[in-house]
Scaffold this motif. Structure first.
Motif, PDB file in Angstrom:
ATOM      1  N   TYR A  96       0.841  -1.192   0.000  1.00 36.77           N
ATOM      2  CA  TYR A  96       0.000   0.000   0.000  1.00 36.77           C
ATOM      3  C   TYR A  96       0.880   1.247   0.000  1.00 36.77           C
ATOM      4  O   TYR A  96       1.770   1.392   0.846  1.00 36.77           O
ATOM      5  CB  TYR A  96      -0.880   0.035   1.246  1.00 36.77           C
ATOM      6  CG  TYR A  96      -1.964  -1.013   1.293  1.00 36.77           C
ATOM      7  CD1 TYR A  96      -3.266  -0.715   0.891  1.00 36.77           C
ATOM      8  CD2 TYR A  96      -1.699  -2.298   1.757  1.00 36.77           C
ATOM      9  CE1 TYR A  96      -4.275  -1.669   0.948  1.00 36.77           C
ATOM     10  CE2 TYR A  96      -2.695  -3.267   1.817  1.00 36.77           C
ATOM     11  CZ  TYR A  96      -3.984  -2.946   1.409  1.00 36.77           C
ATOM     12  OH  TYR A  96      -4.976  -3.902   1.466  1.00 36.77           O
ATOM     13  N   GLU A  97       0.618   2.143  -0.920  1.00 38.93           N
ATOM     14  CA  GLU A  97       1.349   3.411  -0.999  1.00 38.93           C
ATOM     15  C   GLU A  97       0.348   4.549  -1.116  1.00 38.93           C
ATOM     16  O   GLU A  97      -0.464   4.580  -2.043  1.00 38.93           O
ATOM     17  CB  GLU A  97       2.314   3.410  -2.190  1.00 38.93           C
ATOM     18  CG  GLU A  97       2.982   4.743  -2.486  1.00 38.93           C
ATOM     19  CD  GLU A  97       3.693   5.336  -1.287  1.00 38.93           C
ATOM     20  OE1 GLU A  97       3.419   6.515  -0.973  1.00 38.93           O
ATOM     21  OE2 GLU A  97       4.503   4.634  -0.650  1.00 38.93           O
ATOM     22  N   LYS A  98       0.409   5.484  -0.182  1.00 37.44           N
ATOM     23  CA  LYS A  98      -0.610   6.547  -0.144  1.00 37.44           C
ATOM     24  C   LYS A  98      -0.400   7.620  -1.211  1.00 37.44           C
ATOM     25  O   LYS A  98      -1.319   8.384  -1.489  1.00 37.44           O
ATOM     26  CB  LYS A  98      -0.657   7.193   1.242  1.00 37.44           C
ATOM     27  CG  LYS A  98       0.568   8.000   1.627  1.00 37.44           C
ATOM     28  CD  LYS A  98       0.404   8.623   3.013  1.00 37.44           C
ATOM     29  CE  LYS A  98       1.605   9.452   3.406  1.00 37.44           C
ATOM     30  NZ  LYS A  98       1.437  10.054   4.754  1.00 37.44           N
ATOM     31  N   THR A  99       0.815   7.689  -1.790  1.00 37.81           N
ATOM     32  CA  THR A  99       1.090   8.702  -2.808  1.00 37.81           C
ATOM     33  C   THR A  99       1.086   8.065  -4.191  1.00 37.81           C
ATOM     34  O   THR A  99       0.801   6.878  -4.351  1.00 37.81           O
ATOM     35  CB  THR A  99       2.449   9.378  -2.564  1.00 37.81           C
ATOM     36  OG1 THR A  99       3.505   8.454  -2.871  1.00 37.81           O
ATOM     37  CG2 THR A  99       2.587   9.842  -1.126  1.00 37.81           C
ATOM     38  N   SER A 100       1.458   8.866  -5.182  1.00 32.65           N
ATOM     39  CA  SER A 100       1.483   8.386  -6.564  1.00 32.65           C
ATOM     40  C   SER A 100       2.890   8.027  -7.009  1.00 32.65           C
ATOM     41  O   SER A 100       3.135   7.883  -8.208  1.00 32.65           O
ATOM     42  CB  SER A 100       0.914   9.468  -7.492  1.00 32.65           C
ATOM     43  OG  SER A 100       1.660  10.665  -7.375  1.00 32.65           O
ATOM     44  N   HIS A 101       3.823   7.900  -6.065  1.00 32.05           N
ATOM     45  CA  HIS A 101       5.193   7.612  -6.470  1.00 32.05           C
ATOM     46  C   HIS A 101       5.794   6.481  -5.649  1.00 32.05           C
ATOM     47  O   HIS A 101       5.403   6.227  -4.509  1.00 32.05           O
ATOM     48  CB  HIS A 101       6.075   8.857  -6.359  1.00 32.05           C
ATOM     49  CG  HIS A 101       6.466   9.195  -4.949  1.00 32.05           C
ATOM     50  ND1 HIS A 101       5.604   9.791  -4.061  1.00 32.05           N
ATOM     51  CD2 HIS A 101       7.632   9.014  -4.274  1.00 32.05           C
ATOM     52  CE1 HIS A 101       6.208   9.966  -2.909  1.00 32.05           C
ATOM     53  NE2 HIS A 101       7.440   9.496  -3.008  1.00 32.05           N
ATOM     54  N   ILE A 102       6.758   5.804  -6.261  1.00 35.36           N
ATOM     55  CA  ILE A 102       7.543   4.756  -5.607  1.00 35.36           C
ATOM     56  C   ILE A 102       8.912   5.345  -5.260  1.00 35.36           C
ATOM     57  O   ILE A 102       9.488   6.093  -6.043  1.00 35.36           O
ATOM     58  CB  ILE A 102       7.737   3.549  -6.557  1.00 35.36           C
ATOM     59  CG1 ILE A 102       6.385   2.930  -6.919  1.00 35.36           C
ATOM     60  CG2 ILE A 102       8.658   2.516  -5.935  1.00 35.36           C
ATOM     61  CD1 ILE A 102       5.616   2.397  -5.744  1.00 35.36           C
ATOM     62  N   GLY A 103       9.416   4.996  -4.105  1.00 37.74           N
ATOM     63  CA  GLY A 103      10.757   5.448  -3.739  1.00 37.74           C
ATOM     64  C   GLY A 103      10.799   6.334  -2.532  1.00 37.74           C
ATOM     65  O   GLY A 103      11.889   6.675  -2.055  1.00 37.74           O
ATOM     66  N   GLY A 104       9.635   6.726  -2.005  1.00 30.61           N
ATOM     67  CA  GLY A 104       9.586   7.486  -0.762  1.00 30.61           C
ATOM     68  C   GLY A 104      10.436   8.734  -0.800  1.00 30.61           C
ATOM     69  O   GLY A 104      10.029   9.763  -1.328  1.00 30.61           O
ATOM     70  N   ARG A 105      11.650   8.620  -0.305  1.00 29.09           N
ATOM     71  CA  ARG A 105      12.492   9.791  -0.105  1.00 29.09           C
ATOM     72  C   ARG A 105      13.514  10.008  -1.216  1.00 29.09           C
ATOM     73  O   ARG A 105      14.499  10.705  -1.030  1.00 29.09           O
ATOM     74  CB  ARG A 105      13.208   9.664   1.239  1.00 29.09           C
ATOM     75  CG  ARG A 105      12.239   9.493   2.393  1.00 29.09           C
ATOM     76  CD  ARG A 105      12.963   9.211   3.686  1.00 29.09           C
ATOM     77  NE  ARG A 105      12.016   8.962   4.749  1.00 29.09           N
ATOM     78  CZ  ARG A 105      12.356   8.780   6.012  1.00 29.09           C
ATOM     79  NH1 ARG A 105      13.619   8.821   6.362  1.00 29.09           N
ATOM     80  NH2 ARG A 105      11.438   8.551   6.917  1.00 29.09           N
ATOM     81  N   SER A 106      13.287   9.394  -2.309  1.00 32.02           N
ATOM     82  CA  SER A 106      14.178   9.574  -3.459  1.00 32.02           C
ATOM     83  C   SER A 106      13.368  10.154  -4.613  1.00 32.02           C
ATOM     84  O   SER A 106      12.357   9.583  -5.017  1.00 32.02           O
ATOM     85  CB  SER A 106      14.792   8.230  -3.877  1.00 32.02           C
ATOM     86  OG  SER A 106      15.624   8.385  -4.993  1.00 32.02           O
ATOM     87  N   LEU A 107      13.819  11.296  -5.133  1.00 30.58           N
ATOM     88  CA  LEU A 107      13.059  11.992  -6.157  1.00 30.58           C
ATOM     89  C   LEU A 107      13.978  12.781  -7.067  1.00 30.58           C
ATOM     90  O   LEU A 107      14.981  13.343  -6.625  1.00 30.58           O
ATOM     91  CB  LEU A 107      12.076  12.967  -5.515  1.00 30.58           C
ATOM     92  CG  LEU A 107      11.338  13.852  -6.515  1.00 30.58           C
ATOM     93  CD1 LEU A 107      10.067  13.176  -6.982  1.00 30.58           C
ATOM     94  CD2 LEU A 107      11.051  15.211  -5.923  1.00 30.58           C
ATOM     95  N   THR A 108      13.647  12.815  -8.348  1.00 24.85           N
ATOM     96  CA  THR A 108      14.381  13.655  -9.291  1.00 24.85           C
ATOM     97  C   THR A 108      13.510  14.796  -9.781  1.00 24.85           C
ATOM     98  O   THR A 108      12.290  14.684  -9.833  1.00 24.85           O
ATOM     99  CB  THR A 108      14.864  12.837 -10.505  1.00 24.85           C
ATOM    100  OG1 THR A 108      13.747  12.160 -11.083  1.00 24.85           O
ATOM    101  CG2 THR A 108      15.931  11.832 -10.113  1.00 24.85           C
ATOM    102  N   VAL A 109      14.176  15.886 -10.124  1.00 25.33           N
ATOM    103  CA  VAL A 109      13.512  17.072 -10.665  1.00 25.33           C
ATOM    104  C   VAL A 109      14.259  17.484 -11.928  1.00 25.33           C
ATOM    105  O   VAL A 109      15.494  17.442 -11.966  1.00 25.33           O
ATOM    106  CB  VAL A 109      13.518  18.223  -9.645  1.00 25.33           C
ATOM    107  CG1 VAL A 109      12.915  19.485 -10.244  1.00 25.33           C
ATOM    108  CG2 VAL A 109      12.763  17.828  -8.381  1.00 25.33           C
ATOM    109  N   TYR A 110      13.520  17.875 -12.957  1.00 23.75           N
ATOM    110  CA  TYR A 110      14.155  18.328 -14.196  1.00 23.75           C
ATOM    111  C   TYR A 110      14.424  19.831 -14.131  1.00 23.75           C
ATOM    112  O   TYR A 110      13.497  20.610 -13.867  1.00 23.75           O
ATOM    113  CB  TYR A 110      13.261  18.024 -15.397  1.00 23.75           C
ATOM    114  CG  TYR A 110      13.145  16.563 -15.722  1.00 23.75           C
ATOM    115  CD1 TYR A 110      14.177  15.891 -16.377  1.00 23.75           C
ATOM    116  CD2 TYR A 110      12.002  15.848 -15.370  1.00 23.75           C
ATOM    117  CE1 TYR A 110      14.068  14.542 -16.681  1.00 23.75           C
ATOM    118  CE2 TYR A 110      11.886  14.497 -15.667  1.00 23.75           C
ATOM    119  CZ  TYR A 110      12.926  13.853 -16.320  1.00 23.75           C
ATOM    120  OH  TYR A 110      12.812  12.521 -16.606  1.00 23.75           O
ATOM    121  N   PRO A 111      15.652  20.258 -14.372  1.00 18.82           N
ATOM    122  CA  PRO A 111      15.929  21.696 -14.452  1.00 18.82           C
ATOM    123  C   PRO A 111      15.034  22.359 -15.486  1.00 18.82           C
ATOM    124  O   PRO A 111      14.773  21.801 -16.559  1.00 18.82           O
ATOM    125  CB  PRO A 111      17.404  21.750 -14.873  1.00 18.82           C
ATOM    126  CG  PRO A 111      17.982  20.460 -14.386  1.00 18.82           C
ATOM    127  CD  PRO A 111      16.872  19.449 -14.542  1.00 18.82           C
TER     128      PRO A 111
END
Length: 513
Positions: free
Chosen positions: A75-90
């Motif tokens: 079960y994941e309450k958000t729409s992403h996998i990886g919890g505390r790992s995230l990338t952002v595009y400049p």
């Protein structure tokens, strides 16, 4: 020297939780009323970050090796996998290489993450910050300005002497030697983290502040409150006299860092892809209750229904989930304060920080990574306006990406002054980023009740992506033993697909047996 090399690649274990979409098939959570009383035993995992995704993967290893008959729901309450790992595009432009917003790098000693990149054919790239081009800022002046040449080492020895760096390095090496046993067949299993610390001889590390531990072992106060504090502030947002010594030692243990091309979150996505688990995205769990049942004594209540399980693994910070547990169980997990962190990513055409801001003369080196110490405040001077500033490479011929960690938001006017009015794109975020880690000998229980486990009990002990995968492996072994009379590796040496010997340096317990 490990304790110096790390300074060009700090943030190895930083982790920030943000929403991020991944292309998982959205299953419909089953209803308890629709399920037969008997059938394949079911296990629920709450959370799809490093802990939850790896827990599903470890269970799949027992299924693969020993035919353990179990169905796993994540079960994941958000729409992403990886919890505390995230990338952002400049510039919010996906033609640019994505930048890690939080959990930037890991090292070869992080054997689970490293092995995952090999097994899942993920491409690694070296973390490209300029070696040793480091400064330590106290809010008013640079106490240390290494530059990018061999003269930097001389500056270290001139300011701190030879013995302090060596002693700090030795203390960290001793800790890592004991830590490395967690990847061997001799790895302990634990349901009490204090007992684990005692068995490792780490009670002094968890009961002392980083400042007290290192100074009592012959490391100079100046080295501790400048270099080591710079690491604890960038890695955990905490000063060296408030964080326990074990985590302070982890702050200066990075050596030779890499990241996954395209984002570290792919490791956790692949854990789930290879696990065969059912994954319920955007599904918030509200309650976990008990009922009289031998096969499914735990009921998970989510916004899509209620489902019975043989066992439940909570793999997220409990008080951030807002899950209601029976009072006798929920009361076992103390409230865990978190550091509230502001992260600012930006692009700039300025090749370095404004030298006037750092009070540097025209001929002095301008560091491209600036860490901070709280020593100025202790002496009555003003506090640094940030925890760290670091250049993270070019996205074009004349444009760099910069990451700033701070305790408060940084204003546009301040950014323009620091980067010579050459700031382009700016991305801001704020989070409860990592647990506050004061000296302690008390930790939440790993096993809350028969069939109910808490992976994140490990987080006040050591908080990293890698150790979450170790903690989940331990919990899965406890659960498999208790509920299925099995384990990830069983009682025998089963061998891995690569037939790696337990004495081989490449052996990683769990992946290999």
């Amino acid at each position: 020297m490990r304790s110096l090399v790390f300074l060009s690649v700090v943030s190895a274990s930083l982790a920030l939780q943000l929403p991020f979409k991944v292309p998982f098939f959205q299953s419909t959570a089953p209803s308890e009323d629709d399920e037969p009383v008997r059938g394949t035993p079911k296990v629920a995992i709450i959370g799809a970050g490093a802990a939850g995704s790896s827990a599903a993967f470890w269970i799949s290893k027992a299924q693969e090796r020993f035919g353990v008959d179990v169905e796993v729901d994540v079960y994941e309450k958000t729409s992403h996998i990886g919890g505390r790992s995230l990338t952002v595009y400049p510039h919010d432009n996906d033609t640019f290489e994505p930048v890690e917003l939080g959990a930037s790098i890991f090292i070869k000693a992080n054997k689970n993450l490293w092995r995952a990149t090999q097994e899942f054919n993920l491409t690694l790239r070296d973390f490209d910050e300029e070696d040793n081009n480091l400064g330590i800022w106290d809010g008013e002046q640079l106490l240390l300005n290494l530059g990018n040449s061999w003269l930097g080492m001389l500056k270290i020895f001139w300011r701190y002497g030879i013995l302090s760096p060596r002693r700090a390095d030795s203390l960290v090496a001793n800790m890592l030697k004991q830590y490395s046993t967690l990847y061997t067949t001799e790895s302990p299993k634990w349901d009490n983290i204090t007992d684990l610390a005692y068995s490792f001889g780490w009670m002094n590390l968890i009961e002392s502040s980083g400042a007290d531990f290192f100074t009592s072992n012959g490391v100079s106060k100046q080295y501790v409150f400048e270099l080591i504090e710079g690491a604890s502030r960038v890695n955990y947002g905490q000063n060296i006299d408030s964080i326990h010594a074990l985590e302070a030692a982890c702050s200066i243990s990075a050596n030779g860092a890499s990241q996954v091309e395209g984002g570290n979150w792919q490791i956790f996505e692949q854990f789930l892809n290879h696990s065969g688990a059912n994954i319920y995205m955007n599904t918030k769990v509200s309650r976990i209750t008990q009922k009289q049942s031998k096969s499914r004594p735990w009921v998970v209540h989510s916004d899509k229904g209620s489902t019975g399980y043989k066992a439940v693994i909570i793999a997220a910070p409990f008080h951030q989930t807002d899950i209601e547990l029976p009072s006798a169980l929920g009361s076992q997990i103390p409230e865990q304060p978190y550091v509230h962190l502001h992260v600012t990513l930006l692009t700039t055409t300025s090749p370095n920080i404004n030298r006037e801001y750092l009070a540097l003369s025209p001929n002095e080196n301008v560091p491209r990574m600036v860490l901070t110490t709280y020593e100025g405040v202790r002496q009555g001077r003003k506090a640094p306006e940030f925890n760290s500033i670091s250049y993270h490479g070019k996205i074009s011929e004349d444009e760099w990406v910069v990451k700033i960690f701070s305790e408060a938001p940084v204003e546009d006017k301040w950014l323009q002054s620091v980067f010579d009015n050459q700031v382009g794109w700016v991305h801001r975020a704020e989070f409860d980023a990592y647990p506050k880690l004061p000296p302690t000998s008390s930790f939440p229980p790993v096993r809350l009740d028969h069939g109910l486990f808490y992976v994140n009990a490990f987080e006040p002990f050591i908080s990293t992506m890698e150790t979450e995968t170790l903690a989940s492996r331990n919990v899965v072994d406890l659960m498999l033993n208790e509920e299925f009379s099995s384990s990830i590796c069983g009682r025998r040496i089963s061998g891995s697909t690569e037939d790696i010997s337990p004495t081989d340096d490449n052996f990683v317990f769990g992946w290999d047996c």
